[in-house]
Scaffold this motif. Structure first.
Motif, PDB file in Angstrom:
ATOM      1  N   GLY A  16     -67.871 -63.530  10.058  1.00 39.20           N
ATOM      2  CA  GLY A  16     -66.496 -63.198   9.711  1.00 39.20           C
ATOM      3  C   GLY A  16     -65.612 -63.054  10.930  1.00 39.20           C
ATOM      4  N   ILE A  17     -66.143 -62.440  11.990  1.00 42.31           N
ATOM      5  CA  ILE A  17     -65.355 -62.279  13.218  1.00 42.31           C
ATOM      6  C   ILE A  17     -65.145 -63.632  13.879  1.00 42.31           C
ATOM      7  CG2 ILE A  17     -65.264 -61.186  15.491  1.00 42.31           C
ATOM      8  CD1 ILE A  17     -66.900 -58.887  14.376  1.00 42.31           C
ATOM      9  N   GLY A  18     -66.153 -64.485  13.823  1.00 43.21           N
ATOM     10  CA  GLY A  18     -65.999 -65.830  14.355  1.00 43.21           C
ATOM     11  C   GLY A  18     -64.931 -66.610  13.601  1.00 43.21           C
ATOM     12  N   ARG A  19     -64.907 -66.462  12.286  1.00 42.48           N
ATOM     13  CA  ARG A  19     -63.869 -67.115  11.486  1.00 42.48           C
ATOM     14  C   ARG A  19     -62.486 -66.618  11.883  1.00 42.48           C
ATOM     15  NH1 ARG A  19     -62.659 -71.462   9.588  1.00 42.48           N
ATOM     16  NH2 ARG A  19     -64.843 -71.615   8.947  1.00 42.48           N
ATOM     17  N   TYR A  20     -62.367 -65.316  12.073  1.00 44.64           N
ATOM     18  CA  TYR A  20     -61.106 -64.707  12.495  1.00 44.64           C
ATOM     19  C   TYR A  20     -60.636 -65.311  13.817  1.00 44.64           C
ATOM     20  CZ  TYR A  20     -58.241 -60.812  14.438  1.00 44.64           C
ATOM     21  OH  TYR A  20     -57.267 -60.041  15.018  1.00 44.64           O
ATOM     22  N   ALA A  21     -61.524 -65.390  14.793  1.00 42.75           N
ATOM     23  CA  ALA A  21     -61.165 -65.954  16.100  1.00 42.75           C
ATOM     24  C   ALA A  21     -60.762 -67.420  15.976  1.00 42.75           C
ATOM     25  CB  ALA A  21     -62.333 -65.799  17.070  1.00 42.75           C
ATOM     26  N   LEU A  22     -61.494 -68.179  15.175  1.00 49.04           N
ATOM     27  CA  LEU A  22     -61.186 -69.600  15.018  1.00 49.04           C
ATOM     28  C   LEU A  22     -59.839 -69.809  14.334  1.00 49.04           C
ATOM     29  CD1 LEU A  22     -62.070 -72.535  15.315  1.00 49.04           C
ATOM     30  CD2 LEU A  22     -63.228 -72.322  13.093  1.00 49.04           C
ATOM     31  N   GLU A  23     -59.540 -68.999  13.324  1.00 52.18           N
ATOM     32  CA  GLU A  23     -58.263 -69.147  12.618  1.00 52.18           C
ATOM     33  C   GLU A  23     -57.088 -68.806  13.538  1.00 52.18           C
ATOM     34  OE1 GLU A  23     -57.684 -70.448   9.775  1.00 52.18           O
ATOM     35  OE2 GLU A  23     -59.704 -70.601   8.944  1.00 52.18           O
ATOM     36  N   LEU A  24     -57.230 -67.758  14.346  1.00 50.65           N
ATOM     37  CA  LEU A  24     -56.183 -67.446  15.314  1.00 50.65           C
ATOM     38  C   LEU A  24     -55.995 -68.602  16.294  1.00 50.65           C
ATOM     39  CD1 LEU A  24     -56.842 -63.692  16.262  1.00 50.65           C
ATOM     40  CD2 LEU A  24     -55.192 -64.595  14.619  1.00 50.65           C
TER      41      LEU A  24
END
Length: 373
Positions: A16-24
């Motif tokens: 989930g944190i990786g997804r957050y970083a990628l979306e930003l």
């Protein structure tokens, strides 16, 4: 504005944190002309394209090169060069920690579970947070949290001024959406599943997710209901889960549990949208992204009445006390069988999910960064 975004969470399989970083990162790339300088940082190297970097990592081809030479140059020299290159930039870490080479910036704190529920984490993780995270808080100028619930926790736990903490809700990808049975029946069948014939829980197998309580409650359902709607578990093995794995194996032998392990990103949205119900009785979450993904998929959802989960569900989910066996069991029956409630829950869930997009999350984050950059 000059901005550096850390990508240390951009490691496959994406969390989930990786997804957050990628979306930003993806949003920042589309608005790059708004920046005087926009750079991405991983470990002790610069990254040109985050999506390419993630794909290379999945293929085991990230290599050891960075701008300015090979990583076999002395560490002190690399750190000196990095400090010089970062001068004048605002540094944002989406994953709790500032690198030691960075003197200040912004961090996103997703939850305080390691402090509030240390018994649910490995000892090495606790030790890491007790040293590196506290050192990070001494240097940052501002903290972002995923929810108001976590924001209040940071204020109370660390005595931080409310003005130094901003909550910005996460988003949901467009691929999590309602789908009719004919559009996904074939793909579901490849995994031995049928549309609307199973309950789903997407969760790492770790203590605070309360998957063990979910299994106990499911076992206590009327047998015809349990047989009609077996429980599908998807997610990585996690930690401190040996006893839980034994429970899962027993349920699989009895035919009412199906453990799929980690599910690839292409199939996961189909798995969500084919479920009869989504069950997520975690005792503590900083946000609870799976709840939002389930609601976006048009699936009636049960979750906990604690931490950020009621905030994320926003009236669309059936809330229970996860450690109350009877309440959890009866809630499962309601979410599976109460057609009137199910219809209302689906409509409300789609409305909530429609308002929480990754674009909105990235725009609000960038707006905050401009205040400090």
């Amino acid at each position: 504005m000059k901005l550096v975004l850390a990508l240390d969470a951009l490691v496959p399989p994406l969390t989930g944190i990786g997804r957050y970083a990628l979306e930003l990162a993806t949003h920042y790339q589309t608005t790059r002309n708004e920046f005087e300088s926009m750079r991405f940082f991983f470990a002790d190297r610069w990254v040109d394209d985050p999506a390419d970097f993630l794909r290379a990592g999945a293929a085991g081809k990230t290599g050891k090169k960075r701008k300015g030479g090979l990583l076999r140059t002395p560490k002190w020299w690399r750190q000196w060069c990095l400090r010089r290159e970062m001068r004048g930039h605002l540094f944002h870490s989406p994953n709790y920690f500032l690198p030691r080479t960075v003197e200040g910036g912004i961090v996103t704190v997703h939850d305080l579970s390691v402090f509030k529920y240390p018994e649910t984490h490995p000892a090495e993780r606790i030790k890491h947070f007790e040293t590196s995270f506290l050192a990070t808080l001494e240097r940052v100028s501002h903290v972002i949290t995923d929810s108001e619930a976590t924001r209040r926790e940071v204020i109370d736990y660390f005595g931080w001024s409310p003005e130094r903490i901003t909550s910005i809700a996460l988003g949901v990808e467009e691929k999590f959406c309602q789908r009719a049975a004919p559009t996904i029946a074939t793909e579901l069948a490849k995994h031995g599943l049928a549309y609307g014939s199973y309950s789903l829980c997407v969760s790492t197998l770790e203590p605070r997710k309360r998957v063990d309580r979910l299994l106990a409650a499911y076992l206590d359902l009327p047998n015809p209901l349990r047989v009609r709607f077996p429980l599908v578990l998807a997610g990585s093995a996690g930690w401190l889960s040996d006893t839980l794995r034994e429970q899962i194996a027993q349920g699989e032998r009895e035919g009412w549990v199906r453990y799929m392990g980690f599910v690839d990103e292409a199939f996961l949205p189909l798995l969500y949208s084919g479920a009869r119900a989504f069950l997520y009785p975690s005792v503590y979450e900083g946000f609870g992204l799976p709840v939002l993904e389930a609601m976006a998929s048009g699936v009636p959802t049960l979750t906990s009445n604690s931490s950020s989960l009621p905030e994320v569900a926003s009236g669309a989910a059936w809330l229970v006390e996860p450690d109350n066996h009877e309440q959890l069991r009866d809630g499962i029956v309601r979410v599976l069988c109460d057609d009137e409630w199910r219809q209302t829950a689906v409509a409300r869930g789609l409305q909530v999910a429609g308002e929480l997009t990754w674009k909105r999350c990235a725009e609000r984050t960038l707006q905050l960064c401009r205040r400090f950059g």
